[in-house]
Design an enzyme around this catalytic site. Structure first.
Site, PDB file in Angstrom:
ATOM      1  N   SER A   7      16.162  17.539  59.938  1.00  0.00           N
ATOM      2  CA  SER A   7      16.604  18.925  59.843  1.00  0.00           C
ATOM      3  C   SER A   7      17.204  19.082  58.545  1.00  0.00           C
ATOM      4  O   SER A   7      17.903  18.200  58.201  1.00  0.00           O
ATOM      5  CB  SER A   7      17.401  19.423  61.092  1.00  0.00           C
ATOM      6  OG  SER A   7      17.756  20.817  60.882  1.00  0.00           O
ATOM      7  N   LYS A  12      22.923  23.387  63.275  1.00  0.00           N
ATOM      8  CA  LYS A  12      22.383  22.274  64.251  1.00  0.00           C
ATOM      9  C   LYS A  12      22.629  21.022  63.977  1.00  0.00           C
ATOM     10  O   LYS A  12      23.150  20.382  64.867  1.00  0.00           O
ATOM     11  CB  LYS A  12      20.639  22.156  63.992  1.00  0.00           C
ATOM     12  CG  LYS A  12      19.816  23.318  64.323  1.00  0.00           C
ATOM     13  CD  LYS A  12      18.276  22.974  64.446  1.00  0.00           C
ATOM     14  CE  LYS A  12      17.340  24.112  64.628  1.00  0.00           C
ATOM     15  NZ  LYS A  12      16.252  23.566  64.531  1.00  0.00           N
ATOM     16  N   ASP A  67      12.609  21.248  67.635  1.00  0.00           N
ATOM     17  CA  ASP A  67      11.964  22.575  67.233  1.00  0.00           C
ATOM     18  C   ASP A  67      12.786  23.411  68.319  1.00  0.00           C
ATOM     19  O   ASP A  67      12.586  23.424  69.413  1.00  0.00           O
ATOM     20  CB  ASP A  67      10.536  22.546  67.232  1.00  0.00           C
ATOM     21  CG  ASP A  67      10.339  23.596  66.432  1.00  0.00           C
ATOM     22  OD1 ASP A  67      10.384  23.893  65.265  1.00  0.00           O
ATOM     23  OD2 ASP A  67       9.263  24.616  66.923  1.00  0.00           O
ATOM     24  N   ASP A 154      22.224  33.984  67.776  1.00  0.00           N
ATOM     25  CA  ASP A 154      23.586  34.024  68.702  1.00  0.00           C
ATOM     26  C   ASP A 154      24.218  35.118  68.920  1.00  0.00           C
ATOM     27  O   ASP A 154      24.528  35.803  70.189  1.00  0.00           O
ATOM     28  CB  ASP A 154      24.435  32.895  68.247  1.00  0.00           C
ATOM     29  CG  ASP A 154      23.897  31.485  68.545  1.00  0.00           C
ATOM     30  OD1 ASP A 154      22.958  31.063  69.156  1.00  0.00           O
ATOM     31  OD2 ASP A 154      24.540  30.523  67.867  1.00  0.00           O
ATOM     32  N   LYS A 174      28.933  26.144  74.244  1.00  0.00           N
ATOM     33  CA  LYS A 174      27.539  26.471  73.817  1.00  0.00           C
ATOM     34  C   LYS A 174      26.931  25.238  74.064  1.00  0.00           C
ATOM     35  O   LYS A 174      25.847  25.060  74.636  1.00  0.00           O
ATOM     36  CB  LYS A 174      27.644  26.902  72.357  1.00  0.00           C
ATOM     37  CG  LYS A 174      26.131  26.976  71.820  1.00  0.00           C
ATOM     38  CD  LYS A 174      25.930  27.385  70.497  1.00  0.00           C
ATOM     39  CE  LYS A 174      24.241  27.568  70.340  1.00  0.00           C
ATOM     40  NZ  LYS A 174      23.812  27.871  69.143  1.00  0.00           N
ATOM     41  N   HIS A 179      20.074  25.531  75.106  1.00  0.00           N
ATOM     42  CA  HIS A 179      18.995  24.685  75.087  1.00  0.00           C
ATOM     43  C   HIS A 179      19.129  23.512  74.442  1.00  0.00           C
ATOM     44  O   HIS A 179      18.572  22.311  74.895  1.00  0.00           O
ATOM     45  CB  HIS A 179      18.045  25.703  74.459  1.00  0.00           C
ATOM     46  CG  HIS A 179      18.564  26.220  73.140  1.00  0.00           C
ATOM     47  ND1 HIS A 179      19.689  26.996  72.957  1.00  0.00           N
ATOM     48  CD2 HIS A 179      17.728  26.383  71.897  1.00  0.00           C
ATOM     49  CE1 HIS A 179      19.721  27.377  71.646  1.00  0.00           C
ATOM     50  NE2 HIS A 179      18.581  26.847  71.067  1.00  0.00           N
TER      51      HIS A 179
END
Ligand code: IMP
Length: 201
Positions: A7, A12, A67, A154, A174, A179
């Site tokens: 990435s 991230k 992803d 967010d 978080k 996810h």
């Protein structure tokens, strides 16, 4: 232990460093590697695998790729795999604020505001050898932006059980609920339990 993360997204990468505390997370940019594969699949899994496999081809070492995106029920699951490119066309790139405004404009008059963040994470270990986990964070779209943490969608996603938007959550919360946090923790637990043979991690 060094793991490449496929990435260029600094936010991230920060999350991944927190989720994999025992490992050194390195992104291609850190080593001057140009990495921008085309995400041509129509699923989160397909795109995560494309990213993981193409970086593995370049570094020949364990690669993590994710992803992710947001799926809105009233919009038939859109923007989904197109979340990063949502609203960008003809070379004009829409930044997060513009994407959020566009999404909220499409939601005008819609009663069902449910949505979910989805993350598919792949740990690629070698040709034909990978693990994949897909996880979600359920939420509801609100009509304004709230909070300054996180990134992307967010500030407009409200998580009922916390009474906050994702951008209002602490990084720890978080990671616990998200996810990417949940997918990453599952992969991390698999790594602890089934340390791959013949692979230097
Ligand atoms: P990817 O880098 O191709 O996986 O694109 C993911 C896109 O989905 C990001 O650019 C964000 O717009 C959105 N996204 C994914 N995860 C999150 C998150 O945790 N918060 C907010 N937006 C996210």
């Amino acid at each position: 232990m060094k793991i490449y993360f496929a990435s260029g997204n600094a936010h991230k990468r920060e999350e991944m460093a927190r989720i994999f505390p025992g490992h050194r997370i390195v992104i291609p940019k850190d080593e001057g590697i140009e990495f921008d594969p085309e995400e041509t699949a129509d699923s989160f899994f397909g795109n995560a695998l494309i990213k993981a496999e193409s970086l593995w081809d370049m570094v020949r070492a364990p690669v993590l790729a994710d992803d992710s995106g947001i799926c809105v029920d009233a919009l038939g699951g859109a923007p989904g795999v197109k979340s990063a490119r949502f609203g960008s066309e003809n070379g004009v790139i829409l930044e997060s604020e513009g994407r959020n405004a566009l999404l909220l404009s499409l939601m005008k008059g819609k009663e069902d505001r449910t949505c979910r963040f989805v993350c598919n994470m792949v740990l690629f270990l070698g040709p034909g050898r990978f693990w994949s986990v897909q996880e979600t964070l359920e939420g509801e779209l609100i009509n304004e932006s709230r909070g300054t943490g996180g990134f992307g969608y967010d500030p407009i996603v409200f998580v009922k059980e916390t009474g906050k938007t994702v951008a209002e959550l602490s990084p720890e919360d978080k990671d616990r609920l998200s996810h990417r946090g949940k997918a990453g923790k599952a992969i991390s637990a698999l790594l602890d339990r089934f340390a791959p043979e013949n692979i230097r991690i």
